[in-house]
Design a protein around this motif. Structure first.
Motif, PDB file in Angstrom:
ATOM      1  N   SER A 157      -8.645  22.744  -2.946  1.00  0.00           N
ATOM      2  CA  SER A 157      -8.636  21.602  -2.041  1.00  0.00           C
ATOM      3  C   SER A 157      -8.771  21.940  -0.559  1.00  0.00           C
ATOM      4  CB  SER A 157      -7.329  20.815  -2.229  1.00  0.00           C
ATOM      5  OG  SER A 157      -6.202  21.634  -1.933  1.00  0.00           O
ATOM      6  N   HIS A 158      -8.792  23.224  -0.175  1.00  0.00           N
ATOM      7  CA  HIS A 158      -8.791  23.558   1.253  1.00  0.00           C
ATOM      8  C   HIS A 158     -10.193  23.569   1.857  1.00  0.00           C
ATOM      9  CE1 HIS A 158      -4.826  25.794   0.266  1.00  0.00           C
ATOM     10  NE2 HIS A 158      -4.607  24.530   0.552  1.00  0.00           N
ATOM     11  N   SER A 159     -11.152  24.196   1.178  1.00  0.00           N
ATOM     12  CA  SER A 159     -12.513  24.291   1.708  1.00  0.00           C
ATOM     13  C   SER A 159     -13.454  24.755   0.607  1.00  0.00           C
ATOM     14  CB  SER A 159     -12.568  25.282   2.886  1.00  0.00           C
ATOM     15  OG  SER A 159     -12.229  26.584   2.452  1.00  0.00           O
ATOM     16  N   ASN A 160     -14.751  24.503   0.831  1.00  0.00           N
ATOM     17  CA  ASN A 160     -15.812  25.015  -0.039  1.00  0.00           C
ATOM     18  C   ASN A 160     -17.133  24.849   0.695  1.00  0.00           C
ATOM     19  OD1 ASN A 160     -17.516  25.876  -2.020  1.00  0.00           O
ATOM     20  ND2 ASN A 160     -17.312  24.066  -3.315  1.00  0.00           N
ATOM     21  N   LEU A 161     -17.569  25.907   1.367  1.00  0.00           N
ATOM     22  CA  LEU A 161     -18.818  25.852   2.125  1.00  0.00           C
ATOM     23  C   LEU A 161     -20.028  26.213   1.280  1.00  0.00           C
ATOM     24  CD1 LEU A 161     -17.770  27.266   5.615  1.00  0.00           C
ATOM     25  CD2 LEU A 161     -17.598  24.949   4.682  1.00  0.00           C
ATOM     26  N   ASN A 162     -19.818  26.501   0.008  1.00  0.00           N
ATOM     27  CA  ASN A 162     -20.937  26.781  -0.911  1.00  0.00           C
ATOM     28  C   ASN A 162     -21.081  25.690  -1.967  1.00  0.00           C
ATOM     29  OD1 ASN A 162     -21.626  29.181   0.359  1.00  0.00           O
ATOM     30  ND2 ASN A 162     -20.229  30.401  -0.884  1.00  0.00           N
ATOM     31  N   GLY A 163     -20.572  24.494  -1.681  1.00  0.00           N
ATOM     32  CA  GLY A 163     -20.655  23.393  -2.623  1.00  0.00           C
ATOM     33  C   GLY A 163     -22.048  22.786  -2.695  1.00  0.00           C
ATOM     34  N   GLN A 164     -22.159  21.676  -3.405  1.00  0.00           N
ATOM     35  CA  GLN A 164     -23.447  21.006  -3.590  1.00  0.00           C
ATOM     36  C   GLN A 164     -23.907  20.376  -2.277  1.00  0.00           C
ATOM     37  OE1 GLN A 164     -23.397  18.271  -6.849  1.00  0.00           O
ATOM     38  NE2 GLN A 164     -25.435  17.449  -6.433  1.00  0.00           N
ATOM     39  N   TYR A 165     -25.211  20.499  -1.975  1.00  0.00           N
ATOM     40  CA  TYR A 165     -25.752  19.927  -0.736  1.00  0.00           C
ATOM     41  C   TYR A 165     -26.212  18.494  -0.982  1.00  0.00           C
ATOM     42  CZ  TYR A 165     -28.086  19.690   3.776  1.00  0.00           C
ATOM     43  OH  TYR A 165     -28.442  19.340   5.053  1.00  0.00           O
ATOM     44  N   PHE A 166     -25.724  17.571  -0.152  1.00  0.00           N
ATOM     45  CA  PHE A 166     -26.133  16.167  -0.227  1.00  0.00           C
ATOM     46  C   PHE A 166     -26.922  15.817   1.037  1.00  0.00           C
ATOM     47  CE2 PHE A 166     -22.063  16.098  -2.689  1.00  0.00           C
ATOM     48  CZ  PHE A 166     -22.633  15.833  -3.921  1.00  0.00           C
ATOM     49  N   HIS A 167     -28.088  15.159   0.860  1.00  0.00           N
ATOM     50  CA  HIS A 167     -28.883  14.742   2.013  1.00  0.00           C
ATOM     51  C   HIS A 167     -28.350  13.460   2.642  1.00  0.00           C
ATOM     52  CE1 HIS A 167     -31.661  17.590   0.054  1.00  0.00           C
ATOM     53  NE2 HIS A 167     -32.135  17.766   1.268  1.00  0.00           N
ATOM     54  N   SER A 168     -27.462  12.807   1.952  1.00  0.00           N
ATOM     55  CA  SER A 168     -26.718  11.673   2.498  1.00  0.00           C
ATOM     56  C   SER A 168     -25.376  11.633   1.785  1.00  0.00           C
ATOM     57  CB  SER A 168     -27.477  10.352   2.297  1.00  0.00           C
ATOM     58  OG  SER A 168     -27.694  10.114   0.910  1.00  0.00           O
ATOM     59  N   ILE A 169     -24.395  10.975   2.386  1.00  0.00           N
ATOM     60  CA  ILE A 169     -23.041  10.979   1.838  1.00  0.00           C
ATOM     61  C   ILE A 169     -22.980  10.058   0.623  1.00  0.00           C
ATOM     62  CG2 ILE A 169     -20.624  10.475   2.319  1.00  0.00           C
ATOM     63  CD1 ILE A 169     -21.161  11.090   5.225  1.00  0.00           C
ATOM     64  N   PRO A 170     -22.643  10.579  -0.554  1.00  0.00           N
ATOM     65  CA  PRO A 170     -22.554   9.734  -1.759  1.00  0.00           C
ATOM     66  C   PRO A 170     -21.441   8.696  -1.625  1.00  0.00           C
ATOM     67  CG  PRO A 170     -22.599  12.086  -2.324  1.00  0.00           C
ATOM     68  CD  PRO A 170     -22.364  11.998  -0.862  1.00  0.00           C
ATOM     69  N   ARG A 171     -21.611   7.586  -2.320  1.00  0.00           N
ATOM     70  CA  ARG A 171     -20.594   6.549  -2.288  1.00  0.00           C
ATOM     71  C   ARG A 171     -19.405   6.890  -3.176  1.00  0.00           C
ATOM     72  NH1 ARG A 171     -23.812   0.693  -2.495  1.00  0.00           N
ATOM     73  NH2 ARG A 171     -24.993   0.973  -0.542  1.00  0.00           N
ATOM     74  N   GLN A 172     -19.684   7.535  -4.309  1.00  0.00           N
ATOM     75  CA  GLN A 172     -18.632   7.843  -5.254  1.00  0.00           C
ATOM     76  C   GLN A 172     -17.793   9.028  -4.770  1.00  0.00           C
ATOM     77  OE1 GLN A 172     -17.891   6.023  -7.898  1.00  0.00           O
ATOM     78  NE2 GLN A 172     -19.602   4.633  -7.492  1.00  0.00           N
ATOM     79  N   ARG A 173     -16.476   8.812  -4.728  1.00  0.00           N
ATOM     80  CA  ARG A 173     -15.577   9.874  -4.282  1.00  0.00           C
ATOM     81  C   ARG A 173     -15.621  11.078  -5.225  1.00  0.00           C
ATOM     82  NH1 ARG A 173      -9.203   8.901  -2.725  1.00  0.00           N
ATOM     83  NH2 ARG A 173      -8.646  11.089  -2.378  1.00  0.00           N
TER      84      ARG A 173
END
Length: 372
Positions: free
Chosen positions: A324-340
């Protein structure tokens, strides 16, 4: 056909592992007393790992025996269903599955085959549970190694009396206090810093296995990950500094810089943080020596969560801690998804824009400092 020895072996295997498998549902034992021997704990963990390997080999041998019996039944299947049209006499057909002689009716053969299939299914489930328990034990052994390193770092040393140390990797060097943010990006690049990660457009898939994160991937002119082994070679056994540059989708930027120590592959490239840094990054539980975060990927689970694989639940490889602290290698989104539920898989830094805000761009740099 003699099924009793095979069935008996399976039952003995189930009985031998019942205690091991049922231990998963029991409460965890109390913590080891302060003055307990870490070597004894390590020997215990090694013994449990050996037991897991032995059970796994036993299960594989039993599955091979069951497979051989099924193949023999399959070879006899057509002859047992149509004995009149078979070229072999009834006695010869029976001998295919019962070399010792004696009659075996088709109903008996079908019943035996059904029992073998059910037993094979139970053995398969047992094999999966043993493999799961083995992974859990390997994860626990890595945590024991990290605790040993922290204990070595904290142990007092008295004048005239040199404390005996077991043969293991060097103690972690003492690190400096947290430094303030670094705002001049060009100064970082020109001050002996090495870029080890860049995210900017989603052109590279960062949901990679352990070997890829160890060796590196991507394009240094665009998005890339330098590789854990290369980073460890650059930093060596010296205290080091890590700089993180973040950018959101509104044009805001943030730059952080703090001291670290990066372990080798024998520690799962653990990132050692001092207590001030761990607290500033959002950690609420850590030892007096700081926080040790092993690197994890979806196929090498080393995070601090015993109930889930953070890399598999989220995305990418990272020093996850408790997910829960950080993840800079996560999935890249070109826009912010609506679903949490989808946003939590993105690139995030909790103490800046929050847990569920996927960032637009990131850069990570490292710099070795003087040996302590």
């Amino acid at each position: 056909m003699r099924c009793a020895p095979t069935a008996g072996a399976a039952l003995m295997l189930c009985a031998a592992t019942a205690g091991l498998l049922s231990a998963q549902g029991r409460p965890e034992p109390p913590e080891t007393p302060r003055f307990a021997s870490w070597d004894e704990v390590n020997v215990l963990a090694h013994g449990l790992l050996q037991l897991g390997h032995g059970l796994r080999e036993h299960v594989e041998r039993t599955r091979g025996q069951l497979g051989e019996l099924e193949r023999r039944l399959g070879a006899c299947g057509a002859a047992c269903k149509d004995p009149e049209g078979s070229a072999a006499p009834p006695r010869a057909q029976a001998n295919l599955v019962n070399p010792g002689g004696g009659d075996a009716s088709p109903e008996t053969l079908r019943s035996l085959k059904t029992q073998l299939e059910a037993q094979n299914s139970r053995i398969q489930q047992l094999f999966q549970k043993v493999a799961q328990q083995q992974r859990h034990l390997e994860k626990q052994q890595l945590r024991i190694q990290n605790l040993q390193s922290q204990m070595d770092h904290l142990a007092p040393r008295h004048p005239g009396h040199e404390m005996a140390k077991p043969a293991r990797r060097k103690r972690l060097p003492k690190m400096a206090q947290l430094a303030g943010p670094a705002h001049n990006i060009s100064r970082l690049h020109n001050g002996g810093w090495t870029v080890i990660q860049r995210r900017q457009d989603g052109s590279v898939d960062f949901n990679q296995p352990w070997e890829a994160y160890k060796d590196g991937f991507g394009d240094p002119q665009g998005e890339f990950w330098l590789g854990l082994e290369k980073v460890h070679h650059i930093l060596g056994d010296r205290g080091s500094r890590l700089a993180v540059q973040l950018q959101d989708w509104e044009g805001n930027a943030e730059s952080l810089q703090f001291p670290i120590h990066l372990g080798g592959e024998d520690t799962a490239y653990s990132l050692q943080l001092t207590p001030p840094v761990a607290s500033k990054l959002g950690a609420t539980t850590f030892s007096p020596s700081g926080l040790s975060l092993p690197f994890s990927t979806w196929d090498q689970d080393h995070d601090l969560r015993g109930d889930k694989n953070c890399a598999r639940s989220l995305s990418g490889g990272w020093w996850f801690g408790t997910c829960s602290h950080s993840n800079l290698n996560g999935q890249y989104f070109h826009s912010i998804p609506r679903q949490r539920q989808q946003r939590k898989k993105g690139i995030f830094w909790k103490t800046w824009r929050g847990r569920y805000y996927p960032l637009q761009a990131t850069t990570i740099l490292v710099q070795p400092t003087a040996a302590s």
